[in-house]
Design a protein around this motif. Structure first.
Motif, short mmCIF file in Angstrom:
data_model
loop_
_atom_site.label_atom_id
_atom_site.label_comp_id
_atom_site.label_asym_id
_atom_site.label_seq_id
_atom_site.Cartn_x
_atom_site.Cartn_y
_atom_site.Cartn_z
N ALA A 255 0.80 -1.22 0.00
CA ALA A 255 0.00 0.00 0.00
C ALA A 255 0.84 1.28 0.00
O ALA A 255 0.29 2.37 0.17
N ASP A 256 2.14 1.16 -0.21
CA ASP A 256 3.02 2.33 -0.22
C ASP A 256 2.69 3.19 -1.44
O ASP A 256 2.98 2.82 -2.58
N LYS A 257 2.09 4.35 -1.23
CA LYS A 257 1.63 5.16 -2.35
C LYS A 257 2.77 5.70 -3.20
O LYS A 257 2.55 6.13 -4.34
N ARG A 258 4.00 5.65 -2.68
CA ARG A 258 5.15 6.03 -3.50
C ARG A 258 5.34 5.08 -4.68
O ARG A 258 5.97 5.42 -5.67
N ARG A 259 4.83 3.86 -4.54
CA ARG A 259 5.07 2.85 -5.57
C ARG A 259 3.74 2.32 -6.14
O ARG A 259 3.65 1.17 -6.52
N LEU A 260 2.75 3.19 -6.19
CA LEU A 260 1.49 2.90 -6.88
C LEU A 260 1.42 3.81 -8.10
O LEU A 260 1.29 5.03 -7.96
#
Length: 583
Positions: A255-260
């Protein structure tokens, strides 16, 4: 998205097609042999790898990218739910239907037949189509002295490259982080219900979906000098992140938004036709070190010092507790011996044959459950001990085992460090592996996940379900091994801990006692993980087993505003969203 990269479908209809009309049109496009609507014959593709499954109107087997596009057009015209699927090796039920409570007909599109790979930019990158596997890529790159993002674990089971990207899959390689790219070609359904093709591969392929998909399928583009727009084709920031040992957050989690980003982490909320990924130079020389200790804090300090002081961080750092060492040595023995004597090339085929036999036997009610597993376990037990003597000595002496692989200049660095680090230790030590010991150490670690399942299968009459969690803990944590309260311990027959130690990503498999409620135990476990600041899942994605965090929910909604692709993942709604205001 820039309008020049958007290519809308011209296939629009005022009225939704009926289910019969959908099947007729799909059969016309794909041919009868590539449309399977018989529930008995398509059951394998509707059931999850470990658990889960549901009904579907049909399972499709397109043979080209253009087949996928035209199938998507029909599904949109028929107001169907679309579930994209490749190797179906996910562990959280994310690539199959989930139950029978959808509000629209479900169509599963299996892409395994479309498996082309194109090495580009002097082999420094690869463009993968949706059916290509990590195993296929690894073999292709070996010939040019390059390596893929992941080289251990699921690659030998036939997991697809795009499946890994779609689920932010991690892997054992310390330097490379989650599978990630900002370069992809995909179809999505916008807030108006219109199917559009998005070309963010940075490859000139044509001006219509038909041209783009046909040219890509046939490799009709310049492979030597592709455009570099600055978009990343891997997580280039991961080394800096994993070496930040004072950070209070995990190094990687789904869920890390840096990697979405578009295809990366999409969990099937778009239809991905291709991704462009970095490849890596192979090491000139490698050396494996085997560490044993009885101290949790000693391993924590070893990790902290290596990550913060080494100029060359490890290639791999795999942890095993003694209990999973034992389970893997006994119940993963057939996997170990198969890879050692037949090679990784044979394993995907062997798993395919086993799956076909299991599906056949499952239909015969008089056959014992898990018959093939029990036969394979019986045969494996006949073979003599397979693990090297020094590993078995460490098993007897030490509770915690760490396998470290260094390359090139890092070998001397590790030799000097380990000699000094353990010079006055009373709780641990290490040895440098010879080739056989190195191979055996990694094979025993690789077999662990399957061995835990095999243990539960063989002892099904005495034990309860298996509860499998993959978690990421904060990078600054020193007490990395959990201590469970009695209210949880009383439900557990076995606790099996293993994982990617330098990334602080752990696989925790719990064999429950007979009669224990797996859902209740899982809720208690997750509450405890929340208190520790852990994130879960770390690399297997939410599927239908975990609730998606708010950032992940918002990402899914932005990709799929009408909730047509893979609805219900992350325990979100399965019903249709009808307009942009629903975002």
């Amino acid at each position: 998205m820039h309008s020049s990269n958007l290519f809308p479908s011209n296939n629009t209809s005022e009225y939704a097609l009926s289910s019969d009309q959908v099947l007729d049109k799909l059969t016309t496009i794909l041919g009868a042999s590539n449309v399977q609507a018989d529930p008995e014959k398509n059951e394998h593709y509707r059931m999850g790898w470990r658990s889960g499954g549901g009904s579907a109107l049909a399972v499709l087997f397109p043979q080209t990218l253009l087949d996928i596009w035209r199938s998507l057009e029909v599904c949109v015209a028929g107001d169907c739910i679309i579930i994209m699927q490749a190797a179906k090796t996910g562990l959280t039920e994310g690539s199959t239907p989930s139950g029978n409570d959808y509000d629209r007909p479900v169509v599963v599109i299996n892409t395994l037949a479309i498996d082309q790979l194109y090495l580009v930019n002097n082999n420094e990158q690869v463009i993968s189509l949706p059916g290509a596997t990590l195993h296929h890529l690894q073999n292709q790159l070996n010939a040019v002295n390059r390596a893929p993002h992941s080289v251990i674990g699921s690659s030998t089971l036939g997991a697809s490259i795009i499946g890994g990207v779609s689920n932010n899959s991690g892997g054992a390689l310390v330097k490379r982080g989650p599978s990630y790219t900002e370069l992809a070609l995909f179809a999505q359904i916008n807030e108006h219900g219109q199917l559009v093709l998005v070309n963010h591969l940075d490859v000139e392929l044509g001006d219509t979906p038909e041209e783009i998909l046909t040219n890509l399928q046939n490799g009709n583009f310049d492979k030597s000098r592709l455009l570099d727009s600055g978009r990343m084709a891997s997580d280039k920031e991961y080394i800096a992140r994993v070496t930040d040992v004072d950070a209070s957050t995990p190094s990687r989690f789904n869920a890390d938004k840096r990697r979405l980003y578009e295809a990366s982490g999409c969990a099937g909320k778009i239809a991905v036709f291709a991704v462009r990924l970095d490849t890596y130079p192979t090491a000139t020389k490698e050396q494996t070190f085997y560490v044993g200790t009885n101290s949790v804090s000693e391993l924590a300090q070893l990790r902290r010092q290596i990550l913060s002081s080494f100029k060359n961080i490890p290639e791999v750092g795999e942890y095993m507790h003694r209990d999973i060492f034992d389970v893997s040595a006994k119940y993963g023995k057939d996997t170990f011996l198969s890879i050692k004597h037949l090679g990784t090339n044979a394993l995907p085929r062997l798993f395919s044959i086993k799956g076909a036999i299991d599906a056949k036997l499952h239909k015969w009610s008089w056959m014992p459950k898990h018959f093939t597993d029990k036969v394979m376990q019986f045969v494996a037990n006949i073979f003599p001990k397979h693990l090297p003597e020094r590993m078995m000595e460490y098993r007897d002496k030490y509770e915690h085992h760490l396998i470290i692989k260094m390359s090139d200049e890092g070998i001397t660095e590790a030799q000097d460090f380990l000699k000094t680090f353990f010079s006055n230790s009373e709780t641990g030590t290490y040895f440098e592996c010879n080739k056989k010991e190195s191979e055996s150490a990694f094979l025993n670690r690789f077999a662990a996940a399957g061995a835990a399942i095999r243990y539960e299968v063989i002892h099904e009459k005495e034990v309860g379900e298996i509860l499998a969690l993959d978690i990421a803990i904060p990078r600054n944590e020193l007490n990395w091994l959990e201590t469970l309260p009695e209210e949880i311990e009383q439900h557990l027959e076995k606790k099996l801990y293993y994982g990617h130690f330098f990334c602080y990503v752990f696989h925790q498999d719990y064999i429950l006692k007979k009669g224990s409620d797996a859902k209740h135990v899982k809720n208690m476990m997750l509450a405890l993980l929340n208190e520790r600041g852990a994130k879960y899942p770390a690399e297997h994605n939410v599927g239908h087993l975990y609730e998606a965090e708010p950032d992940l929910q918002n990402f899914y909604k932005s990709l799929d505003p009408t909730n047509t692709f893979n609805p219900g993942v992350g325990k979100m709604s399965k019903t249709k969203r009808n307009c942009s205001c629903c975002l």
